[in-house]
Write a protein that holds these residues in place. Sequence first.
Motif, PDB file in Angstrom:
ATOM      1  N   LEU A  73      35.918  36.523  62.799  1.00  0.00           N
ATOM      2  CA  LEU A  73      37.325  36.587  63.194  1.00  0.00           C
ATOM      3  C   LEU A  73      37.542  37.629  64.283  1.00  0.00           C
ATOM      4  N   SER A  74      36.873  38.761  64.183  1.00  0.00           N
ATOM      5  CA  SER A  74      37.003  39.795  65.209  1.00  0.00           C
ATOM      6  C   SER A  74      36.492  39.295  66.555  1.00  0.00           C
ATOM      7  N   GLY A  75      35.373  38.555  66.537  1.00  0.00           N
ATOM      8  CA  GLY A  75      34.804  38.054  67.782  1.00  0.00           C
ATOM      9  C   GLY A  75      35.658  36.992  68.436  1.00  0.00           C
ATOM     10  N   ALA A  76      36.316  36.162  67.624  1.00  0.00           N
ATOM     11  CA  ALA A  76      37.089  35.042  68.159  1.00  0.00           C
ATOM     12  C   ALA A  76      38.546  35.401  68.432  1.00  0.00           C
ATOM     13  N   LEU A  77      39.001  36.554  67.943  1.00  0.00           N
ATOM     14  CA  LEU A  77      40.402  36.961  68.108  1.00  0.00           C
ATOM     15  C   LEU A  77      40.476  38.357  68.719  1.00  0.00           C
ATOM     16  N   PRO A  78      40.046  38.522  69.980  1.00  0.00           N
ATOM     17  CA  PRO A  78      40.008  39.866  70.566  1.00  0.00           C
ATOM     18  C   PRO A  78      41.373  40.414  70.962  1.00  0.00           C
ATOM     19  N   ASP A  79      42.386  39.570  71.038  1.00  0.00           N
ATOM     20  CA  ASP A  79      43.693  40.025  71.515  1.00  0.00           C
ATOM     21  C   ASP A  79      44.793  39.630  70.535  1.00  0.00           C
ATOM     22  N   LEU A  80      44.604  39.965  69.284  1.00  0.00           N
ATOM     23  CA  LEU A  80      45.559  39.613  68.239  1.00  0.00           C
ATOM     24  C   LEU A  80      46.911  40.288  68.465  1.00  0.00           C
ATOM     25  N   ARG A  81      47.983  39.595  68.071  1.00  0.00           N
ATOM     26  CA  ARG A  81      49.325  40.169  68.140  1.00  0.00           C
ATOM     27  C   ARG A  81      49.776  40.699  66.784  1.00  0.00           C
ATOM     28  N   LEU A  82      48.959  40.478  65.749  1.00  0.00           N
ATOM     29  CA  LEU A  82      49.334  40.881  64.393  1.00  0.00           C
ATOM     30  C   LEU A  82      48.097  41.330  63.627  1.00  0.00           C
ATOM     31  N   PRO A  83      48.277  42.054  62.521  1.00  0.00           N
ATOM     32  CA  PRO A  83      47.119  42.418  61.699  1.00  0.00           C
ATOM     33  C   PRO A  83      46.672  41.266  60.807  1.00  0.00           C
ATOM     34  N   VAL A  84      45.366  41.100  60.711  1.00  0.00           N
ATOM     35  CA  VAL A  84      44.746  40.167  59.776  1.00  0.00           C
ATOM     36  C   VAL A  84      43.963  41.026  58.793  1.00  0.00           C
ATOM     37  N   ILE A  85      44.341  40.984  57.525  1.00  0.00           N
ATOM     38  CA  ILE A  85      43.755  41.859  56.510  1.00  0.00           C
ATOM     39  C   ILE A  85      42.877  41.028  55.578  1.00  0.00           C
ATOM     40  N   LEU A  86      41.596  41.288  55.582  1.00  0.00           N
ATOM     41  CA  LEU A  86      40.700  40.678  54.605  1.00  0.00           C
ATOM     42  C   LEU A  86      40.791  41.443  53.292  1.00  0.00           C
ATOM     43  N   CYS A  87      40.656  40.724  52.195  1.00  0.00           N
ATOM     44  CA  CYS A  87      40.782  41.348  50.882  1.00  0.00           C
ATOM     45  C   CYS A  87      39.913  40.605  49.881  1.00  0.00           C
ATOM     46  N   GLY A  88      39.250  41.340  49.028  1.00  0.00           N
ATOM     47  CA  GLY A  88      38.461  40.766  47.944  1.00  0.00           C
ATOM     48  C   GLY A  88      38.252  41.837  46.893  1.00  0.00           C
ATOM     49  N   SER A  89      37.384  41.589  45.960  1.00  0.00           N
ATOM     50  CA  SER A  89      37.140  42.579  44.913  1.00  0.00           C
ATOM     51  C   SER A  89      35.783  42.331  44.264  1.00  0.00           C
ATOM     52  N   MET A  90      35.336  43.343  43.529  1.00  0.00           N
ATOM     53  CA  MET A  90      34.071  43.233  42.810  1.00  0.00           C
ATOM     54  C   MET A  90      34.273  42.748  41.375  1.00  0.00           C
ATOM     55  N   ALA A  91      35.524  42.781  40.907  1.00  0.00           N
ATOM     56  CA  ALA A  91      35.862  42.283  39.572  1.00  0.00           C
ATOM     57  C   ALA A  91      37.141  41.467  39.686  1.00  0.00           C
ATOM     58  N   PRO A  92      37.355  40.472  38.813  1.00  0.00           N
ATOM     59  CA  PRO A  92      38.545  39.629  38.918  1.00  0.00           C
ATOM     60  C   PRO A  92      39.833  40.376  38.582  1.00  0.00           C
ATOM     61  N   LEU A  93      40.944  39.804  39.004  1.00  0.00           N
ATOM     62  CA  LEU A  93      42.257  40.287  38.596  1.00  0.00           C
ATOM     63  C   LEU A  93      42.392  40.256  37.076  1.00  0.00           C
ATOM     64  N   HIS A  94      43.217  41.183  36.560  1.00  0.00           N
ATOM     65  CA  HIS A  94      43.549  41.247  35.127  1.00  0.00           C
ATOM     66  C   HIS A  94      42.346  41.626  34.262  1.00  0.00           C
ATOM     67  N   THR A  95      41.352  42.295  34.843  1.00  0.00           N
ATOM     68  CA  THR A  95      40.197  42.727  34.049  1.00  0.00           C
ATOM     69  C   THR A  95      40.020  44.248  34.064  1.00  0.00           C
ATOM     70  N   GLY A  96      40.985  44.964  34.639  1.00  0.00           N
ATOM     71  CA  GLY A  96      40.892  46.417  34.685  1.00  0.00           C
ATOM     72  C   GLY A  96      39.989  46.950  35.770  1.00  0.00           C
ATOM     73  N   GLY A  97      39.606  46.102  36.743  1.00  0.00           N
ATOM     74  CA  GLY A  97      38.715  46.536  37.812  1.00  0.00           C
ATOM     75  C   GLY A  97      39.456  46.884  39.090  1.00  0.00           C
ATOM     76  N   ASP A  98      38.842  46.543  40.206  1.00  0.00           N
ATOM     77  CA  ASP A  98      39.346  46.979  41.514  1.00  0.00           C
ATOM     78  C   ASP A  98      40.283  45.978  42.181  1.00  0.00           C
ATOM     79  N   ALA A  99      40.484  44.816  41.582  1.00  0.00           N
ATOM     80  CA  ALA A  99      41.186  43.740  42.276  1.00  0.00           C
ATOM     81  C   ALA A  99      42.631  44.099  42.607  1.00  0.00           C
ATOM     82  N   GLU A 100      43.392  44.617  41.630  1.00  0.00           N
ATOM     83  CA  GLU A 100      44.793  44.950  41.879  1.00  0.00           C
ATOM     84  C   GLU A 100      44.928  46.006  42.964  1.00  0.00           C
ATOM     85  N   GLY A 101      44.054  47.017  42.929  1.00  0.00           N
ATOM     86  CA  GLY A 101      44.119  48.064  43.950  1.00  0.00           C
ATOM     87  C   GLY A 101      43.843  47.529  45.346  1.00  0.00           C
TER      88      GLY A 101
END
Length: 289
Positions: free
Chosen positions: A99-127
Amino acid sequence: MRGTSIMTSLLILYTGGTIGMVPGPGGLQPGTGVLESALPALTPAGVTFTVEHFSPLIDSANIRPADWNHMLDRVEAWQGQAVIIVHGTDTMAYTGAALSGALPDLRLPVILCGSMAPLHTGGDAEGNLGLALTSALTAPPGVWLAFAGRLLPAAGLVKQDSHAADAFRSIAQTTQPSAARRFADRRVAILSLSPGLPAAALRGALHELDGAVLRVYGAGTMMNDPAIIDALHSAIARGCRLRAVSQCENGGLEPAAYAAGAALWSAGVENGGSETAELALARLWLALS
């Protein structure tokens, strides 16, 4: 910097990944409605969002250039203030680079997000999801990763741990504009040089490719094997583009520093400098598109 005094409209593009998974018979699998159930409590005031799903949701191990093109289409079409892409961690660095290579002149932020543990399991997902949502209000235009309390430039991501919550770091990369904005149907791969690599194996792999990123030693050296060198010359002579990056995470390449690297540059291998292998792959693919 944007605040919440005016309505902010976000696109949340949900590709899949651990963050929205639930236990299944064969292990974790995508769960219906898991992401949506977490969003209301995490979304800042003054923010509206639209959620779009990949169909079907995929493990990031199955991400392909066609999926990057779909993400690019949706980012460029979005008329709101930011895009959040929810994505698995295994190929997060590849998607960040693409995405960075193909979108060098973005007009907005594109935020990638993921986690090492699923939502609702007390891990990092909600944060991580909460950080992505708040960062969408304040981040400058560009492609970023919201992870483990930090907002990282996505062009040079490195997944440094397969289990820890602080799984990523980012290596600074130079900007390199690309004429192509989508990934064409090309055969491109990353190949690593290693002691004892059979020349026939390298030659056979290169024969099947339109281009390859070569992970070479140190500041830009390789084995003094005439058959290996001939395989590189032959591949380039038939039109296969080769781009070299270092197997070291930092420092990059320095052509002419060592005699053991002369064969690379005399063959016509391109210098990837300090690029990560993922970013070199994206840039080479775009150059061939």
